[in-house]
Write an enzyme that holds these catalytic residues in place. Structure first.
Site, PDB file in Angstrom:
ATOM      1  N   GLU A 121      -6.941  -5.777  -6.713  1.00 12.48           N
ATOM      2  CA  GLU A 121      -8.054  -6.804  -6.088  1.00 12.48           C
ATOM      3  C   GLU A 121      -8.904  -6.934  -4.701  1.00 12.48           C
ATOM      4  O   GLU A 121      -9.773  -6.258  -4.420  1.00 12.48           O
ATOM      5  CB  GLU A 121      -7.663  -8.324  -6.313  1.00 12.48           C
ATOM      6  CG  GLU A 121      -7.186  -9.156  -7.131  1.00 12.48           C
ATOM      7  CD  GLU A 121      -7.073 -10.540  -7.070  1.00 12.48           C
ATOM      8  OE1 GLU A 121      -7.587 -11.175  -6.120  1.00 12.48           O
ATOM      9  OE2 GLU A 121      -6.275 -11.454  -8.104  1.00 12.48           O
ATOM     10  N   ASN A 134      -0.605 -11.695  -0.535  1.00 14.51           N
ATOM     11  CA  ASN A 134      -0.428 -12.611  -1.991  1.00 14.51           C
ATOM     12  C   ASN A 134       1.465 -13.049  -2.148  1.00 14.51           C
ATOM     13  O   ASN A 134       1.742 -12.469  -2.242  1.00 14.51           O
ATOM     14  CB  ASN A 134      -0.089 -11.656  -3.733  1.00 14.51           C
ATOM     15  CG  ASN A 134       0.425 -12.634  -4.668  1.00 14.51           C
ATOM     16  OD1 ASN A 134       0.203 -13.502  -5.111  1.00 14.51           O
ATOM     17  ND2 ASN A 134       0.169 -11.716  -6.106  1.00 14.51           N
ATOM     18  N   GLY A 169      -2.905  -2.755 -15.017  1.00 13.58           N
ATOM     19  CA  GLY A 169      -2.348  -3.590 -15.376  1.00 13.58           C
ATOM     20  C   GLY A 169      -2.861  -5.336 -15.378  1.00 13.58           C
ATOM     21  O   GLY A 169      -2.023  -5.753 -15.876  1.00 13.58           O
ATOM     22  N   ASP A 200       0.466  -4.586  -7.272  1.00 12.31           N
ATOM     23  CA  ASP A 200      -0.374  -3.219  -7.709  1.00 12.31           C
ATOM     24  C   ASP A 200      -1.590  -4.853  -8.080  1.00 12.31           C
ATOM     25  O   ASP A 200      -2.597  -4.042  -8.015  1.00 12.31           O
ATOM     26  CB  ASP A 200      -0.103  -2.718  -8.910  1.00 12.31           C
ATOM     27  CG  ASP A 200       0.970  -1.907  -9.021  1.00 12.31           C
ATOM     28  OD1 ASP A 200       0.556  -1.194  -7.955  1.00 12.31           O
ATOM     29  OD2 ASP A 200       1.745  -1.229  -9.632  1.00 12.31           O
ATOM     30  N   GLY A 201      -1.057  -5.828  -8.486  1.00  9.09           N
ATOM     31  CA  GLY A 201      -2.390  -7.153  -8.829  1.00  9.09           C
ATOM     32  C   GLY A 201      -3.265  -6.783  -7.524  1.00  9.09           C
ATOM     33  O   GLY A 201      -4.406  -7.066  -7.945  1.00  9.09           O
ATOM     34  N   THR A 233       6.260  -6.877  -7.698  1.00  9.23           N
ATOM     35  CA  THR A 233       6.972  -6.700  -8.723  1.00  9.23           C
ATOM     36  C   THR A 233       6.588  -5.058  -9.047  1.00  9.23           C
ATOM     37  O   THR A 233       7.980  -4.478  -9.368  1.00  9.23           O
ATOM     38  CB  THR A 233       6.648  -6.853  -9.908  1.00  9.23           C
ATOM     39  OG1 THR A 233       6.556  -8.743  -9.638  1.00  9.23           O
ATOM     40  CG2 THR A 233       7.511  -7.059 -11.213  1.00  9.23           C
TER      41      THR A 233
END
Length: 353
Positions: free
Chosen positions: A114, A48, A332, A109-110, A146
């Site tokens: 996914e 990402n 999150g 974490d995002g 982050t």
């Protein structure tokens, strides 16, 4: 005008034209194994580039030469850059179908969330189309984002070189995965923490303050308290009887320990145990919550009045009086609203650790 859908990626993974004998690291720990590899493998790295306000993309470019040096003799590297929300899910599914031996999330974490969801489709594990039944893809993580709350469960730093060392060693464990189902019946998966009400609302607002780094969670919590009221919820644990939990401030379901930028919300959970830890906060006012906030970061809040913890394999949560406005999130990411059922899939994914 509707936004065009992100096209499904077609990953044609490179296959070596010859077999190269390679022995993986041999260092067995309890419940873990290191594989002996007889041919080159295909590792897909899902990156990402916009994570951590663009720092993930820059760090990845700097890291890639070192990664190639460490893994060149073991596997072929496929670099996949995400271009939109949920893109990592499609990339992961296609990679596994094409026979990837590992999919590694590069980001926070995002991104990991996914990628984990990409290991499943319509509630079932995704399998390679041209491999035997014994083939499975492993999950890996290079934390560059982050939050990186999932990495904290293992006391990992954000040093990507250490993450590459773990992948090179090839030591894996069977990682539990959390599953959640809302009113539409479509399964959704989480690897870290799912949560309800105040904390979920705080996470929703925190996403608007990502430019402030981990402070976004503090700002999100302050905004979530505006107009917040504790609510009575009904829960059913492990298919048992329904019971009412009064004045719930937040209810958190942990497969791992941390969320919200370092809060150790489910401090006793083990993501290899086959259980989820549910922590319930009841009847907190905004000032009391802020006074006890330091305990959440230290994981010492279970002894605080109004905090309880249980181990479950499944839990259903509904409102006592339906209003359809109680937030639910997972790892999150905003999921929706109650009612929701949560359960654990024990040892569902091989994980580089």
């Amino acid at each position: 005008m509707a936004t065009p859908a992100t096209p499904r990626p077609s990953l044609i993974l490179p296959r070596a034209s010859h077999s190269r004998s390679q022995t993986g690291a041999v260092g067995l720990a309890s419940g873990r194994s290191a594989a002996t590899v007889s041919s080159r493998r295909n590792f897909v790295f899902v990156v990402n580039p916009s994570g951590a306000n663009g720092r993930t993309g820059k760090q990845w470019k700097e890291l890639l030469p070192h990664l190639r040096t460490r893994l060149a003799d073991q596997c072929d590297i496929c670099e996949c850059i995400t271009s939109a929300p949920f893109h990592a899910i499609d990339i992961t599914r296609e990679a596994i179908k094409d026979g990837a031996d590992a999919v590694i999330a590069v980001g926070g974490d995002g991104t990991l969330h996914e990628v984990v969801n990409g290991f499943f489709c319509k509630g079932s594990p995704v399998h390679a189309l041209d491999q035997g039944p014994g083939h499975s893809a492993a999950l890996g993580l290079i934390p560059l984002g982050t939050g990186s709350d999932f990495a904290r469960t293992f006391n990992w730093t954000n040093d990507p070189h250490e993450a590459i060392d773990r992948i090179v060693r090839g030591v894996k464990s069977k990682l539990d995965i959390g599953m959640m189902e809302g009113t539409d019946g479509n399964p959704h998966f989480f690897v870290n923490v799912a949560d309800i009400h105040l904390s979920a609302k705080a996470g929703y607002f925190a996403s608007m303050y990502k430019r402030f780094g981990n402070l976004c969670y503090v700002f999100g919590t302050l905004r979530a308290f505006w107009g917040h009221s504790n609510r009575d919820l009904r829960i059913k644990v492990n298919g048992g009887e329904w019971r009412t939990i009064h004045k719930v401030t937040a209810l958190c379901i942990g497969n791992a320990k941390y969320f919200g930028g370092g809060m150790k919300i489910t401090p006793t959970v083990d993501p290899f145990s086959g259980d989820l830890e549910v922590v319930i906060l009841q009847d907190f006012k905004w000032y009391g919550f802020l006074l006890e906030l330091h305990r959440l970061y230290g994981g010492t809040h279970l002894s605080v009045t109004g905090v309880s913890s249980i181990r479950v394999q499944s839990i259903e949560v509904v409102e006592k009086e339906v209003s359809a406005d109680i937030f639910v999130q997972s790892d999150g990411e905003h999921f929706g609203f109650l009612p929701t059922k949560f359960s654990v899939l024990p040892g569902a994914v091989d994980f580089f650790c």
